[in-house]
Design an enzyme around this catalytic site. Structure first.
Site, PDB file in Angstrom:
ATOM      1  N   LYS A 180       0.800  -1.230  -0.004  1.00  0.00           N
ATOM      2  CA  LYS A 180      -0.138   0.004  -0.008  1.00  0.00           C
ATOM      3  C   LYS A 180       0.925   1.074   0.017  1.00  0.00           C
ATOM      4  O   LYS A 180       1.914   1.030   0.010  1.00  0.00           O
ATOM      5  CB  LYS A 180      -1.027  -0.079   1.177  1.00  0.00           C
ATOM      6  CG  LYS A 180      -1.995  -1.181   1.202  1.00  0.00           C
ATOM      7  CD  LYS A 180      -2.738  -1.470   0.218  1.00  0.00           C
ATOM      8  CE  LYS A 180      -3.788  -2.340   0.137  1.00  0.00           C
ATOM      9  NZ  LYS A 180      -3.477  -3.601   0.595  1.00  0.00           N
ATOM     10  N   HIS A 181       0.158   2.313   0.387  1.00  0.00           N
ATOM     11  CA  HIS A 181       0.940   3.688  -0.141  1.00  0.00           C
ATOM     12  C   HIS A 181       2.151   3.821   0.924  1.00  0.00           C
ATOM     13  O   HIS A 181       3.212   4.404   0.627  1.00  0.00           O
ATOM     14  CB  HIS A 181       0.077   4.813   0.025  1.00  0.00           C
ATOM     15  CG  HIS A 181      -1.053   4.968  -1.209  1.00  0.00           C
ATOM     16  ND1 HIS A 181      -1.912   4.083  -1.049  1.00  0.00           N
ATOM     17  CD2 HIS A 181      -1.015   5.572  -2.406  1.00  0.00           C
ATOM     18  CE1 HIS A 181      -2.709   4.171  -2.452  1.00  0.00           C
ATOM     19  NE2 HIS A 181      -2.015   5.035  -3.018  1.00  0.00           N
TER      20      HIS A 181
END
Length: 391
Positions: free
Chosen positions: A192-193
């Protein structure tokens, strides 16, 4: 479209996603490992405060995983036996499993094939007297049509729990995802980010949800003297006031999260650059359809999901998948509609429940997309897709 000469096969596999850890991240974790706290310590609250500020929310509560965070949100929303929660089939199983954990019933609404997000018209058709919440998924990082979904929820007194596992840094109608919803879950998994290893976090502006989430992740235990049911006999006293779980994040994970948050804008910017390169390469393709962006929605590009024009290809999606792997391009597929998994089929969910989601599933592929990718990596992906699809 300008065709690029067919390349030689990459020598190493390019994964579809991976973390980006630098020396500052390692130093942040090392400092905690050399300190007094390994599990719950002061950095948890610091991380939560910084995260809440980053998404524009009043509160944030960190959990041991995104799944645990969704479970906590369903608990805080009061989901119980027989309650229905409408969600998307185009997601990881956790988006529906969290409802089952509370003995509720996931109800799957169909999606817009061009975005993968919930179709508000389908959601409206699924609402019944037992509906308690709507759980939209911001698929691939593109915000769902929140105005319409919230309007449906408001009219029926429903809670909206946003699954923003893909959407940290995304913007809807000028506001960051997480800034103005009931509860919004973000994943902190390595692809994820930003990452804390495993981890998840709920953003909310409601103090009552905030308190319930804090209790739920720690066995339902309360230590705040103002909330105790009995006069505390000594400072050590605490009460278990509800049934909770051990869903706590560790302090060294929080240290990693704090360091990673400093690079969030950089990470999102780089994801957008890679997505723009893919858009440019495939916009006029006869065999590849690029993701459509909704007006007023700004994706944070967790995934870049292409749809294949199978009627114009001599091979199927799975053969394209295999050819790309042969080129050392680590494509993935997001997702098998949840209700098609054997467990959900045994619960009585039939094939054909969400036709648009099933059509979408039959022709999608996720291309590699993560901030540490180089321009050369992106060009390798473009060339390999063109080669695999004969364009």
């Amino acid at each position: 479209m300008n065709r690029v000469p067919a390349p030689a096969r990459r020598k190493t596999l390019l994964p579809y996603g991976r973390q980006w850890i630098d020396d500052r991240d390692i130093e942040a974790v090392e400092s905690v490992l050399r300190g007094d706290y390994l599990t719950t310590g002061p950095l948890i609250a610091e991380f939560e405060t910084k995260f809440a500020r980053a998404v524009g929310a009043e509160y944030a509560v960190a959990f041991s995983s995104g799944t645990a965070a969704l479970h906590g949100a369903c608990h805080a929303a009061g989901i119980g036996e027989g309650d229905e929660v409408i969600t998307s089939p185009m997601t990881f199983a956790a988006s529906a499993n969290c409802v089952l954990y509370q003995r509720g019933k996931p109800v799957f609404a169909d999606v817009d094939e061009e975005t993968g997000n919930l179709d508000p018209a389908s959601v409206a058709e699924r609402i019944t007297e037992r509906t308690k919440a709507i759980l939209p998924v911001h698929y691939a990082g593109q915000p769902a049509r929140l105005d319409e979904l919230r309007e449906l929820a408001k009219a029926r007194g429903l809670v909206v729990i946003e699954d923003a596992a893909h959407a940290l840094g995304a913007v809807y109608k000028g506001r960051r995802i997480g800034s103005d919803g009931d509860m919004t879950m973000f994943s902190l998994h390595p692809v994820k980010h930003i990452t804390t290893g495993e981890g998840g976090i709920i953003a909310t502006n409601r103090e009552d949800y905030y308190r319930k989430l804090l209790d739920f992740r720690n066995h339902g235990i309360v230590r705040d003297p103002s909330r105790l049911e009995k006069e505390p006999p000594a400072p050590w006293y605490y009460e278990m006031q509800s049934l909770g779980y051990n869903y706590r994040l560790t302090d060294f994970q929080a240290a990693l999260g704090l360091s990673q948050l400093d690079k969030l804008e950089l990470f999102v910017k780089r994801r957008k650059e890679i997505a723009a390169r893919y858009d440019e390469a495939f916009r006029h393709s006869e065999t590849v359809v690029i993701p459509r962006q909704e007006d007023g929605a700004e994706s944070s590009w967790h995934l870049y999901v292409i749809r294949l024009r199978l009627d114009r290809l001599e091979i199927g999606r799975d053969e394209v998948f295999r050819r790309l792997l042969e080129e050392n391009i680590g494509v993935q597929l997001h997702y098998i509609p949840v209700y098609l998994h054997p467990y959900y089929r045994r619960l009585g969910y039939p094939e054909g429940l969400c036709p648009a989601a099933e059509r979408m599933y039959g022709r999608i592929l996720s291309l590699p997309l993560y901030p540490a990718m180089t321009d050369k990596d992106a060009e390798d992906v473009v060339r390999a897709v063109q080669k695999a699809t004969g364009t």
